[in-house]
Design a protein around this motif. Structure first.
Motif: not given
Length: 232
Positions: A208-218
């Protein structure tokens, strides 16, 4: 439930959106976080261990769980009520397993073991820098309150949260992200960033056009935000 999607109004002091940076294409103003596996450490076994035999707990919490706890929980995340699901559990696995599932749901807060290290300070830094900070989660409307009951600081730090069980929409369906963007007042998806620990949900946000990342850690999340020009 007042802690669900109805609480999505942004800050009223005009500080929500960050000033543009040289990364004009990014112009990030809002960051959206999944809950379990990103903000909260959810451990199925923590709600069962010590109450039931370890061998049974291990089977229930295994990826190939023969009793279908995760499937039944997914149905709750999609908006079904526990009262409607329990008869299916009894039919499929008997009274003992159904009673354990009901007990698990009743004590769901025991499965929420801690805030993921570093995420609380990340949320604080984002808010202090003037960014919008939001939650978007696949979670049952019957158990979501445990998250804020147990970790009230998250309720204070998030500007609002959209919950799948309340909306009967869920990740990774594109409509659920669009619903959330509308609730959060984010007109341009490209001005937002989404973190989730499940690859298909990351791809759904990107669709849908968002930037997105797979979370690993903070720590990695902070670096990924900085790579987009987020000033923290």
């Amino acid at each position: 439930m007042t802690t669900l999607a109805t609480q999505t109004a942004g800050p009223q002091d005009g500080t929500k959106h960050a000033e543009p940076t040289e990364h004009e294409a990014a112009a990030i103003s809002d960051i959206v976080f999944d809950f379990c596996g990103v903000l909260i450490d959810w451990q199925c076994a923590a709600a069962l261990r010590g109450r039931y035999p370890d061998t049974l707990v291990d089977r229930i919490c295994a990826p190939d769980d023969p009793y279908g706890f995760f499937d039944y929980e997914d149905r709750m995340d999609h908006g079904e009520a526990l009262a409607d699901i329990l008869p299916d559990v009894r039919r499929d696995h008997g009274d003992d397993i159904a009673d354990i599932f009901a007990d698990y749901i009743a004590r769901y807060d025991d499965s929420l073991t801690r805030i993921i290290p570093g995420t609380e300070s990340l949320l604080k830094d984002l808010k202090d820098a003037g960014y919008g900070v939001w939650g978007l989660t696949n979670w049952s409307y019957e158990t979501f309150h445990f998250a804020f009951d147990k970790f009230p600081q998250l309720k204070e730090l998030l500007d609002g949260t959209v919950v799948s069980g309340a909306e009967k929409q869920f990740k990774p369906n594109a409509g659920f992200y669009r619903l959330a963007l509308g609730r959060f007042g984010i007109a341009d998806p490209a001005s937002s960033v989404f973190f989730d620990d499940t690859p298909r949900n990351v791809e759904g946000a990107k669709s849908v056009g968002m930037h997105a990342f797979l979370f690993d850690d903070a720590t990695h999340a902070r670096r990924e935000l900085q790579s987009l020009g987020v000033r923290i």
